[in-house]
Scaffold this motif. Structure first.
Motif, PDB file in Angstrom:
ATOM      1  N   LEU A 226       0.785  -1.002   0.087  1.00  3.81           N
ATOM      2  CA  LEU A 226      -0.032   0.087   0.020  1.00  3.81           C
ATOM      3  C   LEU A 226       1.032   1.142  -0.009  1.00  3.81           C
ATOM      4  N   THR A 227       1.254   1.807  -1.160  1.00  3.64           N
ATOM      5  CA  THR A 227       2.009   2.971  -1.086  1.00  3.64           C
ATOM      6  C   THR A 227       0.920   4.353  -0.967  1.00  3.64           C
ATOM      7  N   ILE A 228       1.759   5.196  -0.006  1.00  2.00           N
ATOM      8  CA  ILE A 228       0.990   6.325   0.092  1.00  2.00           C
ATOM      9  C   ILE A 228       1.721   7.590  -0.098  1.00  2.00           C
ATOM     10  N   SER A 229       1.298   8.632  -0.580  1.00  2.00           N
ATOM     11  CA  SER A 229       1.988   9.806  -0.960  1.00  2.00           C
ATOM     12  C   SER A 229       0.980  10.976  -1.059  1.00  2.00           C
ATOM     13  N   GLY A 230       1.597  12.303  -1.678  1.00  2.00           N
ATOM     14  CA  GLY A 230       0.736  13.367  -1.791  1.00  2.00           C
ATOM     15  C   GLY A 230       1.548  14.680  -2.238  1.00  2.00           C
ATOM     16  N   LEU A 231       0.657  15.477  -2.238  1.00  4.28           N
ATOM     17  CA  LEU A 231       1.210  16.869  -2.539  1.00  4.28           C
ATOM     18  C   LEU A 231       1.712  17.741  -1.663  1.00  4.28           C
TER      19      LEU A 231
END
Ligand code: PMP
Ligand code: GLU
Length: 384
Positions: A226-231
């Motif tokens: 489960l890869t999470i990232s963001g701005l």
């Protein structure tokens, strides 16, 4: 009475210090803040303009809970091209990064499950593990190894209850970046022991040395990651609350169920702006990272000049995590620095037991603040 599960969870140490700073500023007391992990730059104009355009067009209603198709596609393209994660728009859920973490914990952890994570690690991992009734299992990393975990360290705490392992490279609070071969070793361990990985890659673009590697890009890893990232960090957009989860379709459906019962969807008019962030010019982002690198070098040199304080050179994110030899707890040190030096730092202990006798300094602030704030800390340390 609050629920038993909430009783077990402390307030976020990072947000607590930032709240004190805001209150003091409100009272007219000037504090140099090295506390909150957020870029001091403004969101680039092209992104803000795209948001205004979507507001003016009346794009102000609910969107599909998974996010607008253009944004899911743009995120999938970025992940395929930059991160080498083989995915499509169907593998993307648009959601604030912190919300993704929260929903993942609720979706996958049951009471009794164990989750392996590095110590020190960002404050909210332990909190969400506990909220889900599961057990955090820390792997102690060493200052001398630049706080890096490896497969052997992780393997030594695996049990039949191990459900998940959390990685965060570049790391908050240490700034260390895990090399490809270390990640490959951890991937092999997870495949062998059938462990899921939560990979928090929110600092993926803020990297000065080495390369960013996504563990989901290794063979046979996509299905268990489960890869999470963001701005928030990459484009100075912390207040926009916009991030994502990349995962197999069945996991997107599972987590989306929670999204439909909580926030429904991410704010509508920010989503076209997020497409612009990902597909428009990347020049502001590159300039920001160059600036962070200069500040990293400056803060690193100045901190190491303080007697009894030593620090590794972080390869990514925008934090220093120095160790000190003075006989004071990291929580008392943070309070002392606030009063004596008018400087806000985050206590190392907030990031896990191994964080004691350390503090986190976010250098996402001006060079002047870095010079003045560290000089003030140096004077305060000399009185301890
Ligand atoms: N992961 C890490 C490692 C962080 O430092 C943060 C703090 N911003 C988050 C996730 C959450 O990001 P956001 O505020 O964009 O939800
Ligand atoms: N992630 C940032 C930090 O560590 C913001 C606060 C938070 O979400 O913890 O300072």
């Amino acid at each position: 009475m609050v629920s038993k599960r909430l009783m077990d969870v402390p307030e976020s140490g990072t947000v607590a210090i930032a709240n004190i700073v805001s209150q003091l500023k409100h009272e007219g007391i000037e504090i140099i803040s090295f506390s909150m992990g957020e870029p001091d730059f403004d969101t680039p104009d092209n992104i803000k303009e795209a948001c205004v355009r979507s507001l003016n067009k009346g794009f102000t209603h609910y969107t599909p809970s998974t996010g607008i198709p253009e944004l899911r596609k743009a995120i999938a393209e970025r992940a395929s091209n930059d991160n080498k994660i083989k995915c499509t728009a169907k593998n993307v859920l648009v959601t604030p990064t912190k919300q993704a973490l929260f929903m993942i914990a609720l979706a996958y952890l049951d009471p009794g499950d164990e989750v392996i994570l590095p110590d020190p690690a960002w404050v909210s991992y332990e909190a969400v593990i506990r909220l889900a009734g599961a057990k955090p299992v820390y792997v102690t990393t060493k200052f001398e190894d630049n706080f890096k975990v490896n497969a052997d360290m992780m393997a030594s705490v695996v049990t039949e209850r191990t459900k998940m392992l959390i990685l965060n490279s570049p790391s908050n609070p240490t700034g260390s970046v895990l090399p490809r071969d270390t990640l490959k070793g951890i991937a092999d361990l997870c495949i062998d022991k059938k462990i899921r990985v939560l990979s928090d890659e929110i600092y993926e673009h803020i990297i000065y040395e080495g390369e960013h590697v996504s563990i989901a890009s290794f063979d046979n890893m996509f299905d268990r990651t489960l890869t999470i990232s963001g701005l928030s960090k990459t484009y100075a957009m912390t207040g926009w609350r916009l991030g994502w989860l990349i995962a197999p379709e069945k996991d997107i459906s599972a987590v989306n169920k929670l999204q439909t019962h909580s926030i429904t969807c991410v704010t509508s008019f920010t989503q076209p702006a997020a497409v612009e962030a990902l597909k428009g010019t990347q020049e502001p982002r590159k300039r920001m990272v160059e600036e962070f690198k200069k500040r990293r070098n400056l803060a690193f040199d100045l901190i190491n000049e303080i007697d009894g304080v030593e620090c590794n050179r972080p390869e990514g994110a925008f934090y220093l995590f120095p160790r000190y030899s003075h006989k004071i707890s990291s929580e008392d040190l943070a309070m002392y620095m606030m009063k004596e030096a008018h400087v806000a730092i985050t206590p190392g202990r907030s990031f896990g037991p191994a964080g004691e006798n350390h503090f986190r300094l976010s250098y996402a602030t001006s060079e002047k603040n870095i010079i003045d704030g560290i000089a003030s800390m140096k004077r305060a340390f000399s009185k301890l």
